[in-house]
Design a protein around this motif. Structure first.
Motif, PDB file in Angstrom:
ATOM      1  N   PRO A 100     -49.306 -39.507  57.836  1.00 58.14           N
ATOM      2  CA  PRO A 100     -47.556 -39.501  57.809  1.00 58.14           C
ATOM      3  C   PRO A 100     -47.133 -40.901  57.617  1.00 58.14           C
ATOM      4  CG  PRO A 100     -48.584 -38.753  59.966  1.00 58.14           C
ATOM      5  CD  PRO A 100     -49.739 -38.798  58.904  1.00 58.14           C
ATOM      6  N   LEU A 104     -43.252 -42.266  55.604  1.00 58.40           N
ATOM      7  CA  LEU A 104     -42.548 -42.495  56.824  1.00 58.40           C
ATOM      8  C   LEU A 104     -42.181 -43.959  56.810  1.00 58.40           C
ATOM      9  CD1 LEU A 104     -43.213 -40.447  59.832  1.00 58.40           C
ATOM     10  CD2 LEU A 104     -41.453 -39.843  58.088  1.00 58.40           C
ATOM     11  N   ASN A 113     -34.831 -41.696  58.925  1.00 56.92           N
ATOM     12  CA  ASN A 113     -36.043 -41.278  57.825  1.00 56.92           C
ATOM     13  C   ASN A 113     -35.326 -40.187  57.196  1.00 56.92           C
ATOM     14  OD1 ASN A 113     -38.741 -42.747  57.570  1.00 56.92           O
ATOM     15  ND2 ASN A 113     -38.021 -43.165  59.673  1.00 56.92           N
ATOM     16  N   GLN A 163     -42.258 -36.192  58.495  1.00 59.74           N
ATOM     17  CA  GLN A 163     -42.448 -36.430  57.434  1.00 59.74           C
ATOM     18  C   GLN A 163     -42.029 -35.250  56.410  1.00 59.74           C
ATOM     19  OE1 GLN A 163     -45.804 -37.593  53.785  1.00 59.74           O
ATOM     20  NE2 GLN A 163     -46.389 -37.139  55.975  1.00 59.74           N
TER      21      GLN A 163
END
Length: 260
Positions: A100, A104, A113, A163
């Motif tokens: 991830p 990210l 994000n 994510q």
């Protein structure tokens, strides 16, 4: 008489080489809207190379990849301009990486994000963006109290769920997933798989999922492609391929799972 809709994504004759090494060779496939296609095989079989070629991350040596966009137009993803391709990646497509941290921004908050994807598709009102981020954190089972925390403070499973929220918040039509449950504990994997399956169904999302885990493929994919040494050795409906494998390599993969 109605005509059949063109495939959302199609590839014809894809071949990629890394120097003298064959990554994938002469692969053709079609993906329909809302369909989940699994690509399975052992490490080094060419799964990730194929995924990268399909998702405009690795231009093939030969072959074409066509995408049918929201406007009803079909384009070759390696013939459109770079700005058009980047826009496609921000809007219509989503990428879920095995790690991830590759998907990210670790130095900004969880909310930022998620919000960045919304800003990329034209959202500007801070309050609306934050509310949508809170909603998506809840959908992926991340406590809304963590919205201002940095992803580096999250567990691996939480990072992966974040994510997924970051990728799906903008309403993409197609998701590319590379070993989405790799490296996670079994109990965390089970929750994540259930979450992915629910979201894909709720959103009507098409997806291409690369995995070495046949249990993951059975749970998520409608159809399977089995790869060995850069070539497709078997393809078909998931249950058909896993319950009645025809190619000796597929039989070996299935039997090795049954024996563990």
């Amino acid at each position: 008489m109605t005509t059949a809709s063109p495939p959302l994504l199609s590839a014809n004759g894809l071949t990629c080489y890394y120097g003298p090494t064959r990554g994938c060779e002469n692969i053709s496939l079609e993906l329909q809207t809302g369909e989940v296609l699994g690509i399975v095989g052992e490490s080094g079989s060419g799964k990730t190379t194929l995924l990268k070629s399909l998702s405009a991350q690795l231009e093939p040596d030969t072959g074409t990849v066509l995408y049918h966009d929201r406007r009803g137009e079909t384009s070759s993803i390696y013939e459109i301009s770079e700005p058009e391709r980047r826009f496609l990646m921000r809007t219509d497509w989503a990428f879920v990486h095995q790690n991830p941290r590759d998907g990210l921004r670790m130095g900004v908050s969880a909310g930022a994000n998620v919000g960045e994807r919304l800003m990329a598709v034209g959202w500007r009102h801070y309050g609306h963006i934050r509310n949508e981020a809170v909603d998506w954190l809840q959908r992926v089972e991340v406590d809304e109290d963590r919205i201002d925390d940095l992803p580096r403070t999250f567990s691996g499973g939480m990072q992966q769920r974040l994510q997924i929220a970051r990728n799906l918040v903008s309403g993409p039509r197609l998701a590319f997933m590379d070993e989405p449950t790799g490296g996670l504990d079994v109990s965390v994997q089970a929750r994540l798989l259930d979450l992915i399956r629910t979201l894909v169904g709720d959103l009507g999302l098409a997806a291409i999922v690369v995995t070495h885990d046949l249990a993951v493929a059975r749970l998520l994919a409608h159809r399977l492609i089995v790869m060995k040494a850069g070539q497709v050795v078997e393809t078909g409906l998931t249950d058909q391929v896993l319950d009645d494998p025809q190619h000796p390599y597929t039989q070996l993969l299935v039997s090795s799972i049954l024996q563990t």
